[in-house]
Scaffold this motif. Sequence first.
Motif, PDB file in Angstrom:
ATOM      1  N   VAL A  75       0.099   4.934   8.884  1.00  0.00           N
ATOM      2  CA  VAL A  75       0.979   5.100  10.031  1.00  0.00           C
ATOM      3  C   VAL A  75       1.704   6.434   9.850  1.00  0.00           C
ATOM      4  O   VAL A  75       2.411   6.621   8.846  1.00  0.00           O
ATOM      5  N   ASP A  76       1.484   7.345  10.783  1.00  0.00           N
ATOM      6  CA  ASP A  76       2.054   8.701  10.690  1.00  0.00           C
ATOM      7  C   ASP A  76       1.702   9.365   9.360  1.00  0.00           C
ATOM      8  O   ASP A  76       2.526  10.038   8.729  1.00  0.00           O
ATOM      9  N   GLY A  77       0.479   9.127   8.922  1.00  0.00           N
ATOM     10  CA  GLY A  77      -0.006   9.784   7.714  1.00  0.00           C
ATOM     11  C   GLY A  77       0.451   9.157   6.411  1.00  0.00           C
ATOM     12  O   GLY A  77       0.166   9.699   5.345  1.00  0.00           O
ATOM     13  N   LEU A  91       0.877   5.580   3.887  1.00  0.00           N
ATOM     14  CA  LEU A  91       0.312   4.270   3.593  1.00  0.00           C
ATOM     15  C   LEU A  91       1.248   3.158   4.044  1.00  0.00           C
ATOM     16  O   LEU A  91       2.448   3.185   3.767  1.00  0.00           O
ATOM     17  N   ARG A  92       0.690   2.189   4.761  1.00  0.00           N
ATOM     18  CA  ARG A  92       1.415   0.972   5.110  1.00  0.00           C
ATOM     19  C   ARG A  92       0.459  -0.210   4.958  1.00  0.00           C
ATOM     20  O   ARG A  92      -0.764  -0.068   5.028  1.00  0.00           O
ATOM     21  N   TYR A  93       1.045  -1.393   4.740  1.00  0.00           N
ATOM     22  CA  TYR A  93       0.270  -2.633   4.695  1.00  0.00           C
ATOM     23  C   TYR A  93       0.742  -3.517   5.841  1.00  0.00           C
ATOM     24  O   TYR A  93       1.930  -3.531   6.183  1.00  0.00           O
ATOM     25  N   SER A  94      -0.181  -4.268   6.427  1.00  0.00           N
ATOM     26  CA  SER A  94       0.158  -5.016   7.633  1.00  0.00           C
ATOM     27  C   SER A  94      -0.419  -6.416   7.608  1.00  0.00           C
ATOM     28  O   SER A  94      -1.308  -6.741   6.807  1.00  0.00           O
ATOM     29  N   ILE A  95       0.099  -7.248   8.501  1.00  0.00           N
ATOM     30  CA  ILE A  95      -0.437  -8.580   8.779  1.00  0.00           C
ATOM     31  C   ILE A  95      -0.708  -8.643  10.276  1.00  0.00           C
ATOM     32  O   ILE A  95       0.215  -8.463  11.091  1.00  0.00           O
ATOM     33  N   ASN A  96      -1.960  -8.855  10.635  1.00  0.00           N
ATOM     34  CA  ASN A  96      -2.354  -8.928  12.049  1.00  0.00           C
ATOM     35  C   ASN A  96      -1.866  -7.727  12.852  1.00  0.00           C
ATOM     36  O   ASN A  96      -1.433  -7.851  14.001  1.00  0.00           O
ATOM     37  N   VAL A 120      -7.435  -5.025  13.800  1.00  0.00           N
ATOM     38  CA  VAL A 120      -6.419  -5.335  12.799  1.00  0.00           C
ATOM     39  C   VAL A 120      -6.571  -4.492  11.533  1.00  0.00           C
ATOM     40  O   VAL A 120      -5.591  -4.213  10.851  1.00  0.00           O
ATOM     41  N   ASP A 121      -7.795  -4.069  11.212  1.00  0.00           N
ATOM     42  CA  ASP A 121      -8.027  -3.334   9.964  1.00  0.00           C
ATOM     43  C   ASP A 121      -7.733  -1.844  10.072  1.00  0.00           C
ATOM     44  O   ASP A 121      -7.720  -1.144   9.054  1.00  0.00           O
ATOM     45  N   THR A 122      -7.502  -1.353  11.266  1.00  0.00           N
ATOM     46  CA  THR A 122      -7.366   0.100  11.442  1.00  0.00           C
ATOM     47  C   THR A 122      -6.057   0.534  12.075  1.00  0.00           C
ATOM     48  O   THR A 122      -5.674   1.692  11.939  1.00  0.00           O
ATOM     49  N   LYS A 123      -5.373  -0.371  12.772  1.00  0.00           N
ATOM     50  CA  LYS A 123      -4.145   0.022  13.465  1.00  0.00           C
ATOM     51  C   LYS A 123      -2.989  -0.888  13.066  1.00  0.00           C
ATOM     52  O   LYS A 123      -3.181  -2.072  12.791  1.00  0.00           O
ATOM     53  N   ALA A 124      -1.777  -0.314  13.033  1.00  0.00           N
ATOM     54  CA  ALA A 124      -0.588  -1.102  12.721  1.00  0.00           C
ATOM     55  C   ALA A 124       0.627  -0.478  13.377  1.00  0.00           C
ATOM     56  O   ALA A 124       0.697   0.737  13.570  1.00  0.00           O
ATOM     57  N   ILE A 125       1.561  -1.336  13.760  1.00  0.00           N
ATOM     58  CA  ILE A 125       2.859  -0.878  14.236  1.00  0.00           C
ATOM     59  C   ILE A 125       3.916  -1.353  13.247  1.00  0.00           C
ATOM     60  O   ILE A 125       3.744  -2.381  12.579  1.00  0.00           O
ATOM     61  N   ILE A 126       4.997  -0.595  13.121  1.00  0.00           N
ATOM     62  CA  ILE A 126       6.053  -0.923  12.177  1.00  0.00           C
ATOM     63  C   ILE A 126       7.219  -1.541  12.934  1.00  0.00           C
ATOM     64  O   ILE A 126       7.827  -0.890  13.797  1.00  0.00           O
ATOM     65  N   ARG A 153       4.380  -5.801  -0.381  1.00  0.00           N
ATOM     66  CA  ARG A 153       5.561  -6.376   0.284  1.00  0.00           C
ATOM     67  C   ARG A 153       6.488  -5.269   0.773  1.00  0.00           C
ATOM     68  O   ARG A 153       6.953  -5.286   1.918  1.00  0.00           O
ATOM     69  N   TYR A 154       6.759  -4.301  -0.103  1.00  0.00           N
ATOM     70  CA  TYR A 154       7.687  -3.222   0.225  1.00  0.00           C
ATOM     71  C   TYR A 154       7.191  -2.404   1.413  1.00  0.00           C
ATOM     72  O   TYR A 154       7.986  -1.959   2.255  1.00  0.00           O
ATOM     73  N   LEU A 155       5.869  -2.239   1.516  1.00  0.00           N
ATOM     74  CA  LEU A 155       5.296  -1.435   2.598  1.00  0.00           C
ATOM     75  C   LEU A 155       4.797  -2.286   3.754  1.00  0.00           C
ATOM     76  O   LEU A 155       3.935  -1.859   4.517  1.00  0.00           O
ATOM     77  N   GLY A 156       5.320  -3.520   3.888  1.00  0.00           N
ATOM     78  CA  GLY A 156       5.140  -4.224   5.151  1.00  0.00           C
ATOM     79  C   GLY A 156       4.304  -5.478   5.175  1.00  0.00           C
ATOM     80  O   GLY A 156       4.211  -6.121   6.223  1.00  0.00           O
TER      81      GLY A 156
END
Length: 554
Positions: A363-365, A367-372, A409-415, A508-511
Amino acid sequence: MSAMMLLLLLCLSLGTISVVHCGDPTIFFDWNVSYGTLSPLGTPQQVILINGQFPGPNINSTTNNNVVVNVFNNLDDPFLLTWSGIQQRKNSWQDGTLGTMCPIPPGKNFTYQFQVKDQIGSFIYYPSTAMHRAGGAFGGLRINSRNLIPVPYDTPEDDYTVLIGDWYKKSHTDLKKQLDGGRSMARPDGVLINGKDAKGDGKDEPLFTMKAGKTYKFRICNVGLKSSLNFRIQEHWMTLVEMEGSHTVQNTYQSLDVHLGQCMAVLVTADKDPKDYYIVASTRFTKTVLTGKGILRYEGGKGPADPELPEAPEGWAWSLNQFRSFRWNLTASAARPNPQGSYHYGKINITRTLKLVNAATQVDGKLRYSINGVSHVDPETPLKLAEYYGVADKVFKADTIKDDPPADVDTKAIIQPNVVNQTHRDFVEIIFENHEKSLQTWHVSGYAVFAVGIEPGLWTPEKRSTYNLLDAVSRHTIQVYPKSWAAIMTAFDNPGMWNIRSEHPERRYLGQQLYVTVPNIARSTRDEYNMPDSALLCGIVKDMPKPPPPYSIA
């Protein structure tokens, strides 16, 4: 002030009478959290101490004890502890996560008050703020069975807590900077057992001592940061007797895979030649295997430990098969005088299926981790406080994810804050689907869950035919192997705001976490406590007048 006087004041306080149950014993702790310098892997580094200890003190409690822990934060960061696996009935106010509580400011203190209601078993506590878990401040939390409740094995000679975990030479602040900069933490530098790694030069002090012919209980917990670990004791077999609050069928193992956040209790008999033996923990599913060692000594024994360490198994298929061998002991009494298997979870109709897919994205260059497709961020105002003060609409939007993940879900995420509404007392099936090449471990706070199945591939409703609907272990963590899925079931009968999170602190820290809000439909303290008077306030509610208690006294 004496402990008895403090208990009396607690019982007389309207704000805490629902938390401290005055008919049950209360145990008190004063903890000073501070920085110190130690060399766990031979290099001096900053660690986080509790009362000068690394790891922190062990909490030794008994079923239905009230636990009062006064935490003084002497760090330069806001700080919280979470009590992993303690179900906190009706009391998400004390869960120790940023979605339920304001962190303790530097130089201040906060007193946790909770009851280990109708529980037994082996658990841990650790920091939930920033990357403090990478600095320490973790420890064991055991709940012993009351004397009137029979335990399905003879009383051991002694009871030991074994905290295993991978470790970094970099400080928690440096690791946090890496994550904030969009980079992963990379691989750890070593493995510790109770904060140490034996050198094997004959000068190591023993971590534990056994008398020949006696049987001992070892509570093994993975408090690490990134790695699943295989645990074994040189030349000794281990009989599994308990796992995260449930008595298990007593199978015997040469080694056990213990994933992040998980705890297992085993019995070990001192039936070998009286000398030293190595306790070993090594990383699993990694290209480079890191190994930590500790010394187990027989009293009066002579001779060093054999330098040849027992081998660990290979491959995740072995680990999956071991998971399948874990079974709930349906004939054992639990924390109450009834068989723990009397709850027939496999005969309850599923009212909701929630499918959660984890992903590593940019996300914006960064690393982030996401759920759905949602990467969670903690708002300045804790979610639970926002609900209580009636300002939830200004802090978060609920149901940001659907019960089924989107195609991308594997390629896009919103924070944004990730919150799911859940109806009180629904019986829910949660599917964790892992499309990645790394093993995942998940924790569900506020509940014990039935770990009914793990299989390779993608989940479909037809996979329910593979579930264990008879004697799956009731626990609070579940691992998901690479390119695999795992299924749990639980009744959401505990109102509050509860965290479902990755047990990998980096993720956890990254989402990679979310919150489940379970409303108190009856609006009664029978189901959920009102906010305690001692609750810390922050964010937009900090200067707001406290609302009248929304829940009537039961």
